[in-house]
Design a protein around this motif. Structure first.
Motif, short mmCIF file in Angstrom:
data_model
loop_
_atom_site.label_atom_id
_atom_site.label_comp_id
_atom_site.label_asym_id
_atom_site.label_seq_id
_atom_site.Cartn_x
_atom_site.Cartn_y
_atom_site.Cartn_z
N THR A 5 0.82 -1.20 0.00
CA THR A 5 0.00 0.00 0.00
C THR A 5 0.86 1.25 0.00
O THR A 5 2.02 1.23 0.41
CB THR A 5 -0.92 0.04 1.23
OG1 THR A 5 -0.12 0.02 2.42
CG2 THR A 5 -1.89 -1.13 1.24
N VAL A 6 0.28 2.30 -0.47
CA VAL A 6 0.86 3.63 -0.35
C VAL A 6 -0.04 4.41 0.60
O VAL A 6 -1.13 3.97 0.96
CB VAL A 6 0.96 4.32 -1.72
CG1 VAL A 6 1.88 3.56 -2.64
CG2 VAL A 6 -0.42 4.47 -2.35
N THR A 7 0.41 5.59 1.00
CA THR A 7 -0.39 6.44 1.87
C THR A 7 -0.81 7.68 1.10
O THR A 7 0.01 8.35 0.47
CB THR A 7 0.40 6.85 3.12
OG1 THR A 7 0.74 5.68 3.87
CG2 THR A 7 -0.43 7.78 4.01
N LEU A 8 -2.09 7.96 1.15
CA LEU A 8 -2.66 9.15 0.53
C LEU A 8 -3.03 10.11 1.65
O LEU A 8 -3.92 9.82 2.47
CB LEU A 8 -3.88 8.78 -0.29
CG LEU A 8 -4.65 9.92 -0.98
CD1 LEU A 8 -3.74 10.69 -1.93
CD2 LEU A 8 -5.86 9.36 -1.73
N VAL A 9 -2.35 11.23 1.71
CA VAL A 9 -2.54 12.21 2.77
C VAL A 9 -3.56 13.25 2.31
O VAL A 9 -3.36 13.91 1.28
CB VAL A 9 -1.21 12.90 3.14
CG1 VAL A 9 -1.43 13.92 4.26
CG2 VAL A 9 -0.16 11.87 3.54
N GLY A 60 6.81 4.59 -0.42
CA GLY A 60 8.17 4.28 0.00
C GLY A 60 8.91 5.55 0.36
O GLY A 60 8.46 6.32 1.21
N ASP A 61 10.04 5.79 -0.31
CA ASP A 61 10.82 6.99 -0.01
C ASP A 61 10.41 8.18 -0.86
O ASP A 61 11.00 9.26 -0.76
CB ASP A 61 12.31 6.72 -0.15
CG ASP A 61 12.70 6.28 -1.57
OD1 ASP A 61 11.79 6.13 -2.41
OD2 ASP A 61 13.90 6.07 -1.82
N LEU A 62 9.39 8.00 -1.69
CA LEU A 62 8.90 9.10 -2.52
C LEU A 62 7.76 9.83 -1.81
O LEU A 62 6.79 9.21 -1.39
CB LEU A 62 8.40 8.58 -3.86
CG LEU A 62 7.76 9.63 -4.79
CD1 LEU A 62 8.81 10.62 -5.28
CD2 LEU A 62 7.06 8.97 -5.97
N VAL A 63 7.91 11.14 -1.68
CA VAL A 63 6.86 11.98 -1.11
C VAL A 63 6.47 12.99 -2.19
O VAL A 63 7.28 13.83 -2.59
CB VAL A 63 7.35 12.71 0.16
CG1 VAL A 63 6.24 13.60 0.72
CG2 VAL A 63 7.79 11.70 1.21
N LEU A 64 5.22 12.87 -2.67
CA LEU A 64 4.84 13.60 -3.87
C LEU A 64 3.54 14.37 -3.66
O LEU A 64 2.48 13.78 -3.46
CB LEU A 64 4.66 12.60 -5.02
CG LEU A 64 4.50 13.13 -6.45
CD1 LEU A 64 5.76 13.90 -6.87
CD2 LEU A 64 4.24 11.98 -7.40
N PRO A 65 3.59 15.71 -3.67
CA PRO A 65 2.36 16.51 -3.59
C PRO A 65 1.80 16.83 -4.97
O PRO A 65 2.45 16.57 -5.98
CB PRO A 65 2.83 17.80 -2.89
CG PRO A 65 4.26 17.93 -3.30
CD PRO A 65 4.79 16.54 -3.57
N ASP A 66 0.58 17.36 -4.99
CA ASP A 66 -0.14 17.84 -6.18
C ASP A 66 -0.84 16.69 -6.89
O ASP A 66 -0.20 15.75 -7.39
CB ASP A 66 0.80 18.57 -7.16
CG ASP A 66 0.00 19.22 -8.29
OD1 ASP A 66 -0.31 20.41 -8.15
OD2 ASP A 66 -0.33 18.55 -9.27
#
Length: 220
Positions: A5-9, A60-66
């Motif tokens: 899973t990924v996290t959607l903030v 993972g280690d990617l933090v991506l906004p927008d």
């Protein structure tokens, strides 16, 4: 669904969070949700979102906004099912309609959602109903007039598959519905019918089912 899973903030009711959630599920990627509210961002939020906006995707280690950048990333790492047309002209048109949705449509549905739902229902504050009524009466209709000329008579935007632009167009109008606004099938018949088809898509229906459970907690 994928086991990883990924996290959607971001709060599920955000039109931008909803767009990303739909892309994730459509591509078979389940996600954890951290329902951060835009009006109460946690301290240090700008470290993961320099513009202090939701959503943010953590993979993972990617933090991506927008939201648009996130959806493009998902298209790159999970090309199937495609959520952008293969034809370059159609792809450009899809991106433009997504931009219209993320700007003019969001701008002119936000007063309806914020005043009649966020202020009146969630925060139990006195809403500025004149602001909502002005949007509904004066500023939103021209946007809907344009969209009436852009959506198809049958199917979704580019056939029978779900495009990112489809959910981008529907999403702000779902927020307006929380504020009591519905696209009139008399004034905008083609648009109203198209929106129903998008909303009926199984993946969209799944996202909205998850969202309704969260919305009930806000309105309690």
């Amino acid at each position: 669904m994928s086991a990883s899973t990924v996290t959607l903030v971001g709060v599920p009711l955000s039109p931008f969070v909803r767009k990303v959630a739909t892309c994730l599920l459509n591509k078979g990627m389940d996600y954890d949700n951290d329902p951060v509210l835009p009006l109460s961002l946690p301290e240090g939020f700008e470290k993961i979102s320099p513009l202090r906006k939701i959503p943010v995707l953590i993979d993972g280690d990617l933090v991506l906004p927008d939201s648009s950048v996130i959806c493009e990333y998902l298209e790159d790492i999970r090309p199937q099912p495609a959520m952008l047309p293969s034809d370059p002209k159609d792809r450009a048109h899809a991106r433009f309609l997504e931009e219209v949705a993320d700007t003019k449509l969001v701008e002119n549905t936000a007063p309806i959602f914020i005043e009649r739902f966020v202020h009146a229902v969630v925060l139990k504050q006195e809403p500025d109903l004149a602001r909502a009524e002005k949007a509904e009466r004066d500023t939103l209709p021209p946007v809907l007039d344009y969209l009436e000329s852009q959506v198809p008579v049958t199917g979704l935007l580019f056939g029978d598959y779900l495009c990112t632009a489809d959910i981008a167009l529907l999403s702000p109008l779902l927020n307006a519905r929380y504020g009591g606004f519905e696209v009139s099938s008399e004034r905008w018949p083609q648009l109203a019918a198209y929106l129903k088809r998008v909303e009926a898509h199984p993946v969209v229906a799944e996202v909205l089912a998850r969202e309704r459970a969260f919305a009930q907690t806000l309105a309690a």
